[in-house]
Design an enzyme around this catalytic site. Sequence first.
Site, PDB file in Angstrom:
ATOM      1  N   ARG A  60      -5.198 -10.328  63.249  1.00  0.00           N
ATOM      2  CA  ARG A  60      -3.787 -10.234  63.610  1.00  0.00           C
ATOM      3  C   ARG A  60      -3.412  -8.822  64.104  1.00  0.00           C
ATOM      4  O   ARG A  60      -2.623  -8.662  65.024  1.00  0.00           O
ATOM      5  CB  ARG A  60      -2.925 -10.624  62.405  1.00  0.00           C
ATOM      6  N   ASN A 102      14.852 -11.017  67.903  1.00  0.00           N
ATOM      7  CA  ASN A 102      14.359 -12.369  67.637  1.00  0.00           C
ATOM      8  C   ASN A 102      15.552 -13.304  67.477  1.00  0.00           C
ATOM      9  O   ASN A 102      16.634 -12.885  67.061  1.00  0.00           O
ATOM     10  CB  ASN A 102      13.539 -12.375  66.346  1.00  0.00           C
ATOM     11  N   HIS A 104      16.431 -16.942  65.480  1.00  0.00           N
ATOM     12  CA  HIS A 104      15.873 -17.777  64.409  1.00  0.00           C
ATOM     13  C   HIS A 104      16.820 -18.939  64.139  1.00  0.00           C
ATOM     14  O   HIS A 104      18.037 -18.736  64.041  1.00  0.00           O
ATOM     15  CB  HIS A 104      15.687 -16.928  63.143  1.00  0.00           C
ATOM     16  N   ALA A 137       8.574  -5.500  61.025  1.00  0.00           N
ATOM     17  CA  ALA A 137       7.291  -6.029  60.536  1.00  0.00           C
ATOM     18  C   ALA A 137       7.496  -7.052  59.425  1.00  0.00           C
ATOM     19  O   ALA A 137       6.603  -7.845  59.145  1.00  0.00           O
ATOM     20  CB  ALA A 137       6.405  -4.882  60.078  1.00  0.00           C
TER      21      ALA A 137
HETATM   22  C1  GRF Z   1      14.062 -21.703  68.839  1.00  0.00           C
HETATM   23  O1  GRF Z   1      14.780 -22.526  67.936  1.00  0.00           O
HETATM   24  C2  GRF Z   1      13.733 -20.395  68.208  1.00  0.00           C
HETATM   25  O2  GRF Z   1      14.742 -19.899  67.366  1.00  0.00           O
HETATM   26  C3  GRF Z   1      12.542 -20.780  67.394  1.00  0.00           C
HETATM   27  O3  GRF Z   1      11.772 -21.558  68.283  1.00  0.00           O
HETATM   28  C4  GRF Z   1      12.675 -22.264  69.126  1.00  0.00           C
HETATM   29  C5  GRF Z   1      12.209 -22.069  70.555  1.00  0.00           C
HETATM   30  O4  GRF Z   1      12.669 -23.119  71.368  1.00  0.00           O
HETATM   31  N1  GRF Z   1      11.878 -19.666  66.780  1.00  0.00           N
HETATM   32  P1  GRF Z   1      12.086 -23.375  72.850  1.00  0.00           P
HETATM   33  O5  GRF Z   1      10.576 -23.485  72.733  1.00  0.00           O
HETATM   34  O6  GRF Z   1      12.497 -22.217  73.698  1.00  0.00           O
HETATM   35  O7  GRF Z   1      12.742 -24.648  73.287  1.00  0.00           O
END
Ligand code: GRF
Length: 186
Positions: A60, A102, A104, A137
Amino acid sequence: MRLGVLASGTGTILEALAAAGLDIAVVVVDRPCRATEVAANAGLPAALVARSSFGADFDRGAYSKEVAVVLADHGVELAVIAGFGTVLDAAFFDAFDHPVLNTHPSLLPAFKGWHAVDDALAAGVKVTGCTVHIATAEVDAGPILAQEAVPVLPGDDAVSLHERIKSVERRLYPETIARFARGELP
Ligand code: GRF
């Protein structure tokens, strides 16, 4: 600000970022996926940084560093994670000297991790949502920049609920990235 988008999945969030007119210098994927086609359709360069393994022997740290190098090679000033299927460790954040955002699919700090939508359903919450945050991280834990609530409706399954959340992410993420790039956040 020149963006690098990290994606692995269907790339619908990436599609929304491109449609919003953000300055995307490169799309990085960790496996062959629809996000690569989305990048091509939008005329964006894409780089496949393939994983050596999906097993326990996966290095990783080395992979994380490789992603940072690809972003730097493309002059990326802001990395945005849009459904990237590999957790990048401290080696990435040490090597990439710019902010990382990010999105989420939950109201953090609730339901961290890969199964946020299933976990919200299993918990029986009536409201979940999405969060845009500065990535660090520590997974799904950096400072929160924006959140929006999404109702859980009777009869929802993970697909219907995730789609309702993603329809919000496709608006909130580009909007928040643009505000962040203008220096209006946090
Ligand atoms: C989103 O819900 C994001 O928050 C999550 O993965 C999804 C990505 O969606 N981590 P897509 O592949 O862009 O449709």
